[in-house]
Design a protein around this motif. Structure first.
Motif, PDB file in Angstrom:
ATOM      1  N   THR A 160     116.674  79.982  35.210  1.00  0.00           N
ATOM      2  CA  THR A 160     115.858  78.576  35.274  1.00  0.00           C
ATOM      3  C   THR A 160     115.059  78.615  33.694  1.00  0.00           C
ATOM      4  O   THR A 160     114.064  79.152  33.719  1.00  0.00           O
ATOM      5  CB  THR A 160     114.943  78.532  36.345  1.00  0.00           C
ATOM      6  N   PRO A 161     115.912  78.474  32.622  1.00  0.00           N
ATOM      7  CA  PRO A 161     115.426  78.310  31.364  1.00  0.00           C
ATOM      8  C   PRO A 161     114.035  77.531  31.324  1.00  0.00           C
ATOM      9  O   PRO A 161     112.898  77.962  30.310  1.00  0.00           O
ATOM     10  CB  PRO A 161     116.416  77.774  30.305  1.00  0.00           C
ATOM     11  N   MET A 162     113.874  76.416  32.016  1.00  0.00           N
ATOM     12  CA  MET A 162     112.909  75.542  31.868  1.00  0.00           C
ATOM     13  C   MET A 162     111.606  76.250  32.473  1.00  0.00           C
ATOM     14  O   MET A 162     110.277  76.197  31.811  1.00  0.00           O
ATOM     15  CB  MET A 162     112.819  74.231  32.500  1.00  0.00           C
ATOM     16  N   ASP A 163     111.555  76.893  33.545  1.00  0.00           N
ATOM     17  CA  ASP A 163     110.677  77.610  34.071  1.00  0.00           C
ATOM     18  C   ASP A 163     110.156  78.694  33.156  1.00  0.00           C
ATOM     19  O   ASP A 163     108.913  78.873  32.909  1.00  0.00           O
ATOM     20  CB  ASP A 163     110.923  78.201  35.329  1.00  0.00           C
ATOM     21  N   ARG A 164     111.205  79.667  32.545  1.00  0.00           N
ATOM     22  CA  ARG A 164     110.575  80.437  31.373  1.00  0.00           C
ATOM     23  C   ARG A 164     109.933  79.664  30.154  1.00  0.00           C
ATOM     24  O   ARG A 164     108.885  80.382  29.972  1.00  0.00           O
ATOM     25  CB  ARG A 164     111.928  81.217  31.046  1.00  0.00           C
ATOM     26  N   MET A 186     106.380  85.160  39.619  1.00  0.00           N
ATOM     27  CA  MET A 186     105.931  84.701  38.075  1.00  0.00           C
ATOM     28  C   MET A 186     104.806  85.607  37.517  1.00  0.00           C
ATOM     29  O   MET A 186     104.428  85.432  36.359  1.00  0.00           O
ATOM     30  CB  MET A 186     105.351  83.142  38.364  1.00  0.00           C
ATOM     31  N   THR A 187     103.968  86.303  38.605  1.00  0.00           N
ATOM     32  CA  THR A 187     102.986  87.189  37.980  1.00  0.00           C
ATOM     33  C   THR A 187     103.229  88.370  37.199  1.00  0.00           C
ATOM     34  O   THR A 187     102.783  88.406  35.992  1.00  0.00           O
ATOM     35  CB  THR A 187     102.286  87.749  39.560  1.00  0.00           C
ATOM     36  N   GLY A 188     104.598  88.805  37.502  1.00  0.00           N
ATOM     37  CA  GLY A 188     105.008  89.786  36.690  1.00  0.00           C
ATOM     38  C   GLY A 188     105.569  89.442  35.352  1.00  0.00           C
ATOM     39  O   GLY A 188     105.277  89.969  34.169  1.00  0.00           O
ATOM     40  N   GLY A 220      89.644  76.232  29.424  1.00  0.00           N
ATOM     41  CA  GLY A 220      90.876  77.144  30.210  1.00  0.00           C
ATOM     42  C   GLY A 220      91.820  76.158  30.682  1.00  0.00           C
ATOM     43  O   GLY A 220      91.515  75.034  30.760  1.00  0.00           O
ATOM     44  N   HIS A 221      92.847  76.835  30.866  1.00  0.00           N
ATOM     45  CA  HIS A 221      94.275  76.093  31.297  1.00  0.00           C
ATOM     46  C   HIS A 221      94.676  76.293  32.730  1.00  0.00           C
ATOM     47  O   HIS A 221      94.626  77.205  33.195  1.00  0.00           O
ATOM     48  CB  HIS A 221      95.382  76.335  30.354  1.00  0.00           C
ATOM     49  N   LEU A 222      95.195  75.065  33.142  1.00  0.00           N
ATOM     50  CA  LEU A 222      95.625  75.111  34.574  1.00  0.00           C
ATOM     51  C   LEU A 222      97.194  74.652  34.403  1.00  0.00           C
ATOM     52  O   LEU A 222      97.568  73.718  33.854  1.00  0.00           O
ATOM     53  CB  LEU A 222      94.845  74.060  35.428  1.00  0.00           C
ATOM     54  N   MET A 223      98.016  75.535  35.102  1.00  0.00           N
ATOM     55  CA  MET A 223      99.453  74.870  34.960  1.00  0.00           C
ATOM     56  C   MET A 223      99.737  74.831  36.595  1.00  0.00           C
ATOM     57  O   MET A 223      99.571  75.965  37.433  1.00  0.00           O
ATOM     58  CB  MET A 223     100.396  75.878  34.555  1.00  0.00           C
ATOM     59  N   LEU A 224     100.479  74.054  36.889  1.00  0.00           N
ATOM     60  CA  LEU A 224     101.053  73.434  38.283  1.00  0.00           C
ATOM     61  C   LEU A 224     102.523  73.244  38.109  1.00  0.00           C
ATOM     62  O   LEU A 224     103.020  72.345  37.236  1.00  0.00           O
ATOM     63  CB  LEU A 224     100.467  72.197  38.805  1.00  0.00           C
ATOM     64  N   ALA A 225     103.300  73.667  39.105  1.00  0.00           N
ATOM     65  CA  ALA A 225     104.663  73.297  39.655  1.00  0.00           C
ATOM     66  C   ALA A 225     104.810  72.778  40.950  1.00  0.00           C
ATOM     67  O   ALA A 225     104.367  73.432  41.752  1.00  0.00           O
ATOM     68  CB  ALA A 225     105.671  74.182  39.088  1.00  0.00           C
ATOM     69  N   PRO A 260     113.595  66.198  41.994  1.00  0.00           N
ATOM     70  CA  PRO A 260     113.070  66.202  40.512  1.00  0.00           C
ATOM     71  C   PRO A 260     111.871  67.387  40.783  1.00  0.00           C
ATOM     72  O   PRO A 260     111.189  67.438  41.901  1.00  0.00           O
ATOM     73  CB  PRO A 260     112.588  64.835  39.953  1.00  0.00           C
ATOM     74  N   GLN A 261     111.906  67.940  39.687  1.00  0.00           N
ATOM     75  CA  GLN A 261     110.677  69.046  39.776  1.00  0.00           C
ATOM     76  C   GLN A 261     109.796  68.723  38.419  1.00  0.00           C
ATOM     77  O   GLN A 261     109.995  68.331  37.371  1.00  0.00           O
ATOM     78  CB  GLN A 261     111.327  70.485  39.306  1.00  0.00           C
ATOM     79  N   ALA A 262     108.393  68.881  38.684  1.00  0.00           N
ATOM     80  CA  ALA A 262     107.510  68.587  37.939  1.00  0.00           C
ATOM     81  C   ALA A 262     106.722  69.947  37.449  1.00  0.00           C
ATOM     82  O   ALA A 262     106.233  70.743  38.056  1.00  0.00           O
ATOM     83  CB  ALA A 262     106.435  67.669  38.441  1.00  0.00           C
TER      84      ALA A 262
END
Length: 217
Positions: free
Chosen positions: A32-36, A65-67, A145-150, A206-208
């Motif tokens: 999943t290149p978009m996730d990376r 994802m933590t690793g 600080g930053h927040l990321m959601l999927a 779709p994925q956001a």
């Protein structure tokens, strides 16, 4: 205080399927290149804000994802509701700290974190309880600080019944990006980027990906 049913159901679901889930998604990120790309962007933003920043992945599961976030140079801590998932995460990523915990009561001080990731982990929370989760995100984030959601995009939940024959079930709630953006903004975390991609492979919706940032004082 009695635990809400949805938390009990979520813990039981992931405790039951933890081993199979870990095996199923072990190499998912490599496909999943978009996730990376999103993880790399998030790591760059956090490091730019503060090179020694502390970060947490909330709802981390077995640490898939933590690793990678750790390998991208972040001081990251994984939190998950499922003790079995945390056990597997510790086995797979002994260099990363993991703890059992809830997004409703995070084990961090006010403003302790420069980054928070919730990767497909707000999707089991009923809509009326989501403002509490976002308030907790805002509490633990430092200014800047930053927040990321999927999350999956949509309106109707998907009910998973007896996965792999286990006697458990769980709702997977799909969300509208504009609604999630509103929740973040109301918690004091204005969205800085919103990306939606079309479904791939066996995905049905779709994925956001949303990035938000706590304003500096």
């Amino acid at each position: 205080m009695t635990e809400p049913d949805f938390l009990t159901e979520t813990r039981a679901f992931y405790d039951a399927i933890a081993t199979e889930y870990t095996d199923l998604f072990r190499d998912h990120l490599s496909r999943t290149p978009m996730d990376r790309a999103m993880l790399a962007l998030f790591a760059d933003l956090v490091r730019e804000e503060r090179p020694d920043a502390r970060t947490a992945e909330l709802g981390c599961g077995p640490g898939r994802m933590t690793g990678p976030l750790h390998r991208l140079g972040l001081d990251v801590h994984g939190i998950d509701l499922s003790p079995r998932m945390v056990e597997l995460a510790r086995q797979a990523h002994p260099e990363v700290p993991f703890s059992v915990g809830s997004m409703f009561d995070l084990p961090f001080q006010d403003g302790e974190l420069t980054g928070v990731v919730a990767w497909y982990s707000i999707i089991h929370t009923p809509a009326e309880r989501l403002p509490e989760v976002f308030a907790e995100f805002a509490r633990v984030l430092a200014p800047g600080g930053h927040l990321m959601l999927a999350f999956q995009v949509g309106d109707q939940p998907s009910r998973q019944e007896r996965p792999l024959g286990y006697p458990v079930s769980l709702d997977f709630r799909r969300l509208r990006p504009e609604h999630v953006e509103e929740l973040a903004r109301e918690a004091g975390l204005p969205v800085t980027s919103r990306t939606v991609r079309e479904p791939e492979a066996d995905e049905k919706t779709p994925q956001a990906y949303l990035l938000a940032r706590k304003p500096k004082a």
